[in-house]
Design an enzyme around this catalytic site. Sequence first.
Site, short mmCIF file in Angstrom:
data_model
loop_
_atom_site.label_atom_id
_atom_site.label_comp_id
_atom_site.label_asym_id
_atom_site.label_seq_id
_atom_site.Cartn_x
_atom_site.Cartn_y
_atom_site.Cartn_z
N ASN A 222 0.80 -1.23 0.00
CA ASN A 222 0.00 0.00 0.00
C ASN A 222 0.84 1.28 0.00
O ASN A 222 0.39 2.32 -0.49
CB ASN A 222 -1.00 0.01 1.15
CG ASN A 222 -0.36 -0.11 2.51
OD1 ASN A 222 0.77 -0.60 2.65
ND2 ASN A 222 -1.06 0.31 3.55
N GLU B 146 4.73 -3.42 12.68
CA GLU B 146 3.68 -2.41 12.49
C GLU B 146 2.53 -3.14 11.82
O GLU B 146 2.58 -3.44 10.63
CB GLU B 146 4.20 -1.25 11.64
CG GLU B 146 3.31 -0.04 11.66
CD GLU B 146 2.47 0.08 10.40
OE1 GLU B 146 1.25 -0.18 10.51
OE2 GLU B 146 3.00 0.41 9.35
N CYS C 247 -3.19 1.50 6.97
CA CYS C 247 -3.35 0.87 8.28
C CYS C 247 -3.84 1.85 9.34
O CYS C 247 -4.35 1.43 10.37
CB CYS C 247 -2.04 0.23 8.72
SG CYS C 247 -0.64 1.36 8.73
N GLU D 119 8.83 3.54 14.43
CA GLU D 119 9.55 3.92 13.23
C GLU D 119 9.49 5.43 13.06
O GLU D 119 8.55 6.08 13.51
CB GLU D 119 8.95 3.23 12.00
CG GLU D 119 9.09 1.72 12.06
CD GLU D 119 8.56 1.01 10.82
OE1 GLU D 119 9.10 -0.05 10.48
OE2 GLU D 119 7.61 1.55 10.20
#
Length: 525
Positions: free
Chosen positions: A199, A299, A333, A505
Amino acid sequence: MINVVARSTYLRACLNPSRSFVKKSMLLNRASFHSAIGAVAIPKLSDPSLLRHRAFVNNEWVSGNTSDVFAVHDPATSKEIGLLPDMGTEETRDAIQHASKAFQEWSQTTGKTRHDLLKKWYDAVMENQEDLATILTWENGKTIGEARGEIAYGATFFEWFAEEAVRTYGTVIPSHMPSQRFVTIKQPVGVVGIVTPWNFPTAMITRKVGAALAAGCTVVIKPGAETPYSALALCELAQRVGIPAGVVNVVTTHKHVADVGKELCLNPTIKKISFTGSTQVGKLLMSQASSTMKKVSMELGGNAAFIVFDDADIDAAVEGALASKYRGTGQTCVCANRIFVQKGVYDKFAHRLAEKVREFKVGHGFSIETTHGPMINEKATEKVKHHIEDALSKGAKLLVGGKHLGGSFFEPTVLTGMTKDMAVSDEETFGPIAALYEFDTEEEVIQAANDTPFGLAGYFFSRDIGRVWRVAEKLETGMVGVNSGIISNCYAPFGGVKESGVGREGSLHGIDDYMNIKYINMGGI
């Protein structure tokens, strides 16, 4: 300093998903719609050598020992873009060995050396932004405007972590013994296995690789099988700017995804796994990685609540919902999955949101009029279709959209009258459905928002400063957007809690997951 223009490009693409000249839904019948899709021309690359049809290992374009190939398709037309080697365990092991050899020298370079190379990589990405965006739209489907924004956003991680490479400070700890001194230093963990989704095929790589290289690690990357060309284009630029052989490696695969992932997790030479994807796969990789006690960054999935209180600026809340929900055609997400609206403003918010969504135009990502491109494949549209049908069967009302347009295209949708027993409440849709739930009290909505095993992102709109602090602290998520539908940037830590993952991150914390802290006790002083 991070390039402000590059960052703002991404924000504009996300915050302005609709276009003023689109007055109404322009969707016709399926035949004419798909005829229009097929008529869109793919822009030619200014530099065709950025489109690579081999994997990248040790600064060489290779196929490994496999003769198998897999096809990558344009999700808008289903036409083949190209063929890539379908690599497996043997090729992955070979890439790991090259990365391990390169680590011996790369880990000993100075922070300034790594800074300079990452800055050159950043410059190369921005100089080739249009070509990289073209490749991204072609294989992913998102609009060319969003793709340009992602390239600029993704590049900022190279620039940010270039600056962090020279700031991996140690500490001096006051000693309780006159003859001893206590110090700590930070060292790179080693070879890192990186698994990224389709994505955000550029930004998910730069966010991980930027931190890894800045820390002194080398990497073996398995990009999403749907979008490998963006990863390979980054490798072409890495080679051009002088990133040494073996520091960055990409293994391409479709049929052998599980085998490649398993090798990355079980191979003792790999010292860390960084993964972005579903919670189900993340749990599997984390379990496999535990066999050699690797460091992990995960993640994972989300089920973000987006809350609109009755004291909110409704127009701002609508714009925030549009940006959060429909960016990437809902395939992010951190996008809003459950939109909770307080009873006093529920109808007003729903009406204004539906008005905006009616202006969207679905189409090929390269079409100038398109506001929302296709989903990644027809399987993704089936999940959206199922969630809509389930909600309508249980009493929800369809305000706008709701139609599968064939292929990978689906109309952006707004549903009202949502209840807890509907599938959307528990499952991440990963598609363009705005599902609106009504609530009465602050306590009620906090409980509802937290009633999920996931905890990646949450959003709410309110002008009450007391409420802002209370709700932000009580939401069980790793990130909270207050009066903002966009939260991602290179300066801030990105990551979740609960079953949405571990680690962070981006930001000054992002490099720490790629380093070990070593304590040194100096005696005999």
